[in-house]
Write a protein that holds these residues in place. Structure first.
Motif, mmCIF file in Angstrom:
data_model
loop_
_atom_site.group_PDB
_atom_site.id
_atom_site.type_symbol
_atom_site.label_atom_id
_atom_site.label_comp_id
_atom_site.label_asym_id
_atom_site.label_seq_id
_atom_site.Cartn_x
_atom_site.Cartn_y
_atom_site.Cartn_z
ATOM 1 N N VAL A 72 27.761 -18.701 -14.678
ATOM 2 C CA VAL A 72 28.250 -17.885 -13.557
ATOM 3 C C VAL A 72 29.769 -17.711 -13.603
ATOM 4 C CG1 VAL A 72 26.319 -18.501 -12.057
ATOM 5 C CG2 VAL A 72 28.419 -19.872 -11.988
ATOM 6 N N TYR A 73 30.463 -18.579 -14.342
ATOM 7 C CA TYR A 73 31.936 -18.485 -14.391
ATOM 8 C C TYR A 73 32.421 -17.477 -15.420
ATOM 9 C CZ TYR A 73 31.721 -22.837 -11.740
ATOM 10 O OH TYR A 73 31.450 -23.796 -10.786
ATOM 11 N N TRP B 225 39.856 -24.134 -18.601
ATOM 12 C CA TRP B 225 39.090 -24.982 -17.696
ATOM 13 C C TRP B 225 38.620 -24.199 -16.472
ATOM 14 C CZ3 TRP B 225 37.345 -29.754 -18.700
ATOM 15 C CH2 TRP B 225 37.958 -30.487 -19.728
ATOM 16 N N VAL B 226 37.416 -24.557 -15.989
ATOM 17 C CA VAL B 226 36.908 -24.027 -14.722
ATOM 18 C C VAL B 226 36.428 -25.190 -13.869
ATOM 19 C CG1 VAL B 226 36.190 -21.850 -15.779
ATOM 20 C CG2 VAL B 226 34.527 -23.706 -15.558
ATOM 21 N N ASP B 227 36.448 -24.982 -12.543
ATOM 22 C CA ASP B 227 35.834 -25.946 -11.632
ATOM 23 C C ASP B 227 35.032 -25.169 -10.592
ATOM 24 O OD1 ASP B 227 37.619 -25.003 -9.680
ATOM 25 O OD2 ASP B 227 38.986 -26.702 -9.899
ATOM 26 N N LEU C 112 33.525 -16.530 -9.506
ATOM 27 C CA LEU C 112 32.364 -16.276 -10.343
ATOM 28 C C LEU C 112 32.487 -14.899 -10.966
ATOM 29 C CD1 LEU C 112 29.545 -17.713 -8.034
ATOM 30 C CD2 LEU C 112 31.070 -18.914 -9.623
ATOM 31 N N THR C 113 32.689 -14.878 -12.278
ATOM 32 C CA THR C 113 32.876 -13.618 -13.006
ATOM 33 C C THR C 113 31.980 -13.622 -14.251
ATOM 34 O OG1 THR C 113 34.778 -14.582 -14.174
ATOM 35 C CG2 THR C 113 35.235 -13.265 -12.203
ATOM 36 N N PRO C 114 30.670 -13.596 -14.070
ATOM 37 C CA PRO C 114 29.763 -13.717 -15.216
ATOM 38 C C PRO C 114 29.925 -12.571 -16.193
ATOM 39 C CG PRO C 114 28.574 -12.992 -13.268
ATOM 40 C CD PRO C 114 29.943 -13.385 -12.803
ATOM 41 N N LYS D 79 34.459 -21.831 -22.468
ATOM 42 C CA LYS D 79 35.152 -22.473 -21.344
ATOM 43 C C LYS D 79 34.913 -23.976 -21.368
ATOM 44 C CE LYS D 79 31.291 -21.050 -18.452
ATOM 45 N NZ LYS D 79 30.889 -19.947 -19.346
ATOM 46 N N LYS D 80 35.783 -24.688 -20.683
ATOM 47 C CA LYS D 80 35.625 -26.127 -20.469
ATOM 48 C C LYS D 80 35.357 -26.322 -18.976
ATOM 49 C CE LYS D 80 39.114 -27.000 -24.030
ATOM 50 N NZ LYS D 80 40.482 -27.497 -24.281
#
Length: 286
Positions: free
Chosen positions: A105-106, A113-115, A120-122, A252-253
């Motif tokens: 979804v990210y 990195w994402v948290d 949300l930019t699928p 992504k991480k």
């Protein structure tokens, strides 16, 4: 009061959760599309329902907790498509509802990195469908919804060893590509911890501490087996299915601080090396 989990799409991750809950005297009702799978569920202590097809109202009436593993299809979320009104009418009955989503979804963050607060930019159709499903579940008033965004899942029966052994494994090389992943046993621990400590509205990333290039995982699996490291193949020229290639569209991480800080989860397998070692030891001991 008896605790009853109604599990829609009772598959790999849901079964791992069941192995934690059944010894604690939970009743678990699990849906499957296949009549052939029903005996296996029964043998594992699950009450099977062939769904779509079965009348789910009695199961909904009995449920204190609900887990949704079923993936969205062409018509959106399959559970909501058929049962939204029934679920909404019982929103106050449930102590906990969990929806298994994906870190897809990210979208693509070019290795950054994402948290859980990342927009949300699928970037794929699957990711877009998951965002739509998350939104649809969250739109039900008073539903105690918890969203779990799972990284790449591995575990018993789902690892790189078979492909390395039979010579079909390849190390696809795409510069800068990293994936996060998670052992199915840690998914189960996160879900159980959330059930014990509900926080409706929360979203949790479920992954290990060590996002890594996929080719490194394959190479380590070969090392553990004492076999030659599989050949490297450039991503641009590699023969891949559209599904496999879509996984490489995103890099992504994923941060997992929330499952530790809020739920107190200590990962059994904080990196792929510890996870693969345990898998191999389990295979050898089986």
């Amino acid at each position: 009061m008896e605790k009853t989990l109604l599990s829609f799409g009772h598959g790999y991750s849901a079964m791992a959760l069941s192995r934690l809950l059944l010894p604690r005297d939970w009743r678990i009702i699990g849906t499957t599309r296949s009549e052939d799978k029903a005996p296996k569920l029964m043998a594992d202590g699950i009450e099977p329902r062939i769904w779509p097809g079965a009348d789910m109202v009695p199961a909904l009436n009995a449920a204190t907790h609900v887990l949704i593993s079923a993936a969205p299809g062409a018509d959106g979320d399959p559970v909501l498509a058929e049962l939204r009104d029934e679920i909404a009418a019982r929103a106050g009955q449930f102590a906990w509802v969990g929806y298994l989503s994906t870190t897809g979804v990210y979208g693509d963050h070019q290795g950054g990195w994402v948290d859980e607060n990342t927009p949300l930019t699928p970037a794929t159709k699957r990711g877009i469908a998951r965002v739509e499903a998350e939104t649809a579940w969250a739109s039900i008033p008073d539903l105690p919804l918890h969203i779990f965004r799972l990284a790449g899942i591995y575990g018993p029966g789902r690892g790189p060893f078979s492909k390395v052994r039979n010579g079909t494994a390849r190390r696809i090389i795409k510069t800068g590509q990293v994936f996060s992943r998670t052992h199915v046993a840690d998914i189960a621990r996160v879900l159980a911890a959330s059930i014990a400590k509900p926080n409706p509205g929360a979203a949790y990333n479920v992954c290990d501490d060590d996002p890594a290039p996929p080719q490194d995982v394959i190479a380590y699996a070969a090392k553990l087996l004492g076999l030659p490291i599989p050949p490297s193949v450039d991503y641009e020229t590699a023969e891949m299915t559209p599904m496999a290639r879509s996984f490489y569209a995103e890099s992504k991480k994923v941060r997992n601080d929330r499952i530790k800080d809020e739920l107190g989860v200590e990962l059994l397998y904080p990196d792929y090396k510890s996870g693969l070692k345990a898998l191999l030891a389990q295979e050898i001991g089986a």
